[in-house]
Design an enzyme around this catalytic site. Structure first.
Site, short mmCIF file in Angstrom:
data_model
loop_
_atom_site.label_atom_id
_atom_site.label_comp_id
_atom_site.label_asym_id
_atom_site.label_seq_id
_atom_site.Cartn_x
_atom_site.Cartn_y
_atom_site.Cartn_z
N GLN A 106 0.68 1.38 -11.47
CA GLN A 106 0.64 2.51 -10.52
C GLN A 106 2.02 2.88 -9.97
OE1 GLN A 106 -2.71 2.83 -7.49
NE2 GLN A 106 -1.03 2.27 -6.15
N GLU A 107 2.84 1.85 -9.70
CA GLU A 107 4.12 2.14 -9.02
C GLU A 107 5.26 1.30 -9.59
OE1 GLU A 107 3.41 1.63 -4.81
OE2 GLU A 107 1.45 2.59 -5.00
N GLU B 23 3.04 10.15 -4.88
CA GLU B 23 4.00 9.55 -3.96
C GLU B 23 5.42 10.01 -4.25
OE1 GLU B 23 3.15 5.34 -3.84
OE2 GLU B 23 1.27 5.71 -2.77
N ASP C 196 -2.41 -6.37 -1.66
CA ASP C 196 -2.75 -5.09 -1.02
C ASP C 196 -4.28 -5.00 -0.98
OD1 ASP C 196 -3.19 -2.46 -0.30
OD2 ASP C 196 -2.35 -1.58 -2.11
N HIS D 143 -2.35 7.53 -9.46
CA HIS D 143 -1.51 8.48 -8.73
C HIS D 143 -0.89 9.56 -9.61
CE1 HIS D 143 -0.84 5.34 -5.30
NE2 HIS D 143 -2.05 5.82 -5.34
N LYS E 145 -1.32 -1.73 5.73
CA LYS E 145 -1.74 -0.34 5.81
C LYS E 145 -2.72 -0.23 6.97
CE LYS E 145 -1.67 0.72 0.82
NZ LYS E 145 -2.51 0.56 -0.41
N ASP F 15 3.82 -2.22 -8.43
CA ASP F 15 2.45 -2.32 -7.92
C ASP F 15 1.53 -2.00 -9.08
OD1 ASP F 15 0.04 -2.34 -6.68
OD2 ASP F 15 0.43 -0.64 -5.32
N SER G 238 -6.33 4.67 -4.65
CA SER G 238 -6.76 3.40 -5.25
C SER G 238 -7.18 2.47 -4.12
CB SER G 238 -5.62 2.79 -6.05
OG SER G 238 -4.48 2.56 -5.23
N GLU H 68 2.91 -6.45 -6.81
CA GLU H 68 1.77 -6.21 -5.90
C GLU H 68 0.49 -6.06 -6.72
OE1 GLU H 68 2.63 -2.95 -3.25
OE2 GLU H 68 0.52 -2.40 -3.08
N HIS I 34 2.78 3.24 3.47
CA HIS I 34 2.08 4.53 3.51
C HIS I 34 0.81 4.44 2.65
CE1 HIS I 34 4.07 5.97 -0.52
NE2 HIS I 34 3.65 4.73 -0.57
N ARG I 35 0.08 5.56 2.54
CA ARG I 35 -0.99 5.70 1.55
C ARG I 35 -0.58 6.82 0.60
NH1 ARG I 35 -5.55 2.42 2.45
NH2 ARG I 35 -5.63 2.75 0.20
N SER I 36 -1.28 6.91 -0.53
CA SER I 36 -0.92 7.98 -1.47
C SER I 36 -1.26 9.35 -0.89
CB SER I 36 -1.59 7.75 -2.82
OG SER I 36 -2.98 7.52 -2.66
N LYS J 198 7.24 0.49 2.27
CA LYS J 198 6.90 1.19 1.03
C LYS J 198 6.44 2.58 1.45
CE LYS J 198 3.20 0.54 -1.85
NZ LYS J 198 2.34 0.00 -2.92
P1 PGA Z 1 -3.28 4.11 -2.30
O1 PGA Z 1 -2.05 3.51 -3.08
O2 PGA Z 1 -2.82 4.63 -1.02
O3 PGA Z 1 -3.80 5.16 -3.25
O4 PGA Z 1 -4.28 2.96 -2.14
C1 PGA Z 1 -1.05 2.76 -2.47
C2 PGA Z 1 -1.03 1.35 -2.97
O5 PGA Z 1 -1.88 0.93 -3.78
O6 PGA Z 1 -0.17 0.58 -2.55
ZN ZN Z 2 -1.00 -1.22 -3.79
#
Ligand code: PGA
Ligand code: ZN
Length: 428
Positions: free
Chosen positions: A161-162, A203, A312, A153, A337, A240, A40, A285, A365-367, A388
């Protein structure tokens, strides 16, 4: 002095190619770094250079970026002092010459930047967190642990997403990590009992089909209780939304891709407000889109004194975008990131800007990840306070937690774990 710089194409945790770089010094020291990769991704991130050759990895190959490491970046850095991270990163940025690193690729530049810092740490005989942060880096981050995955994800019915848990009542990182793992297993048992899937997303969080996103929150609260902890004191929740993935057909419209529900900026803010009033959610987030600055202002005025509002995709670890957010009162925290901006020096500058403005920092991190644990050291080095890095499942996630256990042990009595203080208003 840097003698050699080498790039290679490796695989990330989703089986997609990414760039790894080695920086080799004249004394034989080797530093290695690997770029992660998002799903994302924010539209204002630095560019991840992909070959586009459909015959290899569906066009996702990174041989061109790896070749830029071998040629342009090697030529830029060879003969230079490895300890000059700022100058080395600046030279790479100049060699690229574009605002978004699209010529050489942020994936190429970041891999070399990480490898440079790693080599410098080894050659000075310091652990990486100490090399990056000096003696001041002593804070172990509170995990913001993603135990239920949705959005981009996971192939389930969940739009947010999270769904993350934060062990703010623990006394140490080690204890907090154990609590999280226990809740994770309690959640698995709960889902299994209900006949729901315990397959995991990118993740490492579970990715069951659920009737709506609020049900996910309820399952997590039940899991916290089942593991013997108290939601709201031992643990708080973080979401998130990754709402930049929710762009609707019309301007200003939000459309949740899975449920099909639609919102305006105002009704989405009201939705978050209701959830925050009902559940112990202390961090949100990307609750709004990366271009909805006006909405972010209202969101911050509405919820900013109650909870952490993390940018983010909004800020993309970019000091210019963060400065705009600070000036206009958007958010009160930033996700960090490295590959969104593409070098260690620029990442450190963005963190400093955030901390001076009293914005919380969450190293992330990243996904799509690798076994590289740089972010664990970075989080301690800059006293980020929060990290995270996914569920306690999938080794590319667990590697970061395990590295933090080592660091906490190494720091011994000088190590700090802020617990709920990590979320309190504080200016570093
Ligand atoms: P991404 O997701 O690494 O796929 O961007 C992580 C996030 O959105 O925090
Ligand atoms: Zn995010």
């Amino acid at each position: 002095k840097i003698a050699e710089v080498k790039g290679r194409e490796i695989l990330d945790s989703r089986g997609n190619p990414t760039v790894q770089a080695d920086v080799i010094l004249e004394n034989g020291t080797v530093g290695r770094g690997s770029s992660p990769s998002g799903a994302s991704t924010g539209q204002f991130e630095a560019l991840e250079l992909r070959d586009g050759d459909a015959k290899r990895f569906g066009g996702k190959g990174v041989q061109t970026a790896a070749a830029h490491v071998d040629h342009t970046l090697a030529a830029t850095l060879c003969g230079e002092n490895v300890l000059e991270q700022l100058a080395l990163d600046r030279a790479m940025v100049q060699a690229d010459g574009t605002p978004d690193k699209s010529k050489l690729g942020a994936n190429a530049i970041l891999a070399v930047s990480l490898a440079t810092a790693a080599a410098a740490a080894v050659t000075t005989g310091l652990p990486l967190y100490r090399y990056l942060g000096g003696v001041n880096g002593t804070t172990l981050p509170v995990p913001m642990m993603n135990i239920l995955n949705g959005g981009a994800h996971a192939a389930n019915t969940v739009d947010v997403q999270e769904f993350m848990i934060m062990p703010v009542g623990a006394d140490s990182f080690r204890e907090g990590l154990r609590w999280c793992a226990e809740v994770y297993h309690a959640l698995a048992a709960l889902l299994k009992k209900e006949g729901l899937s315990t397959a995991v997303g990118d993740e490492g969080g579970f990715a069951p089909d659920l009737p709506d996103d609020e049900t996910a929150i309820q399952y997590i609260i039940k899991a916290i209780e089942a593991a013997g902890y108290c939601p709201g004191s031992d643990f708080v929740l973080a979401l998130d939304a990754a709402a930049s993935e929710w762009k609707g057909a019309a301007a200003g419209e939000y459309r949740l891709p899975k449920s099909g529900r639609t919102f305006t900026s105002a009704t989405l803010i009201a939705h978050w407000q209701k959830l925050v009033e009902t559940y112990p959610i202390y961090s949100l987030e990307d609750g709004l889109d990366e271009e909805d600055w006006d909405g972010w202002q209202v969101l911050t005025q509405t919820l900013g004194n109650k909870i952490q509002l993390v940018g983010d995709d909004l800020f993309v670890t970019n000091s210019t975008r963060l400065a705009k957010g600070i000036a206009s009162g958007c958010g009160n925290a930033i996700l960090i990131k490295l590959n969104q901006i593409g070098s260690v020096a620029e990442t450190l500058a963005t963190i400093r800007l955030a901390q001076r403005a009293g914005y919380h920092t969450i190293v992330s991190h990243r996904s799509g990840e690798t076994e590289d644990t740089f972010i664990a050291d970075l989080a301690v080095a800059v006293n980020a306070g929060q990290i995270k890095t996914g569920a306690p499942n999938r080794s590319e996630r667990v590697a970061k937690y395990n590295r933090l256990l080592q660091i906490e042990e190494e720091l011994g009595p000088v190590s700090q774990y802020l617990g709920i203080q990590a979320l309190a208003n504080r200016v570093n």
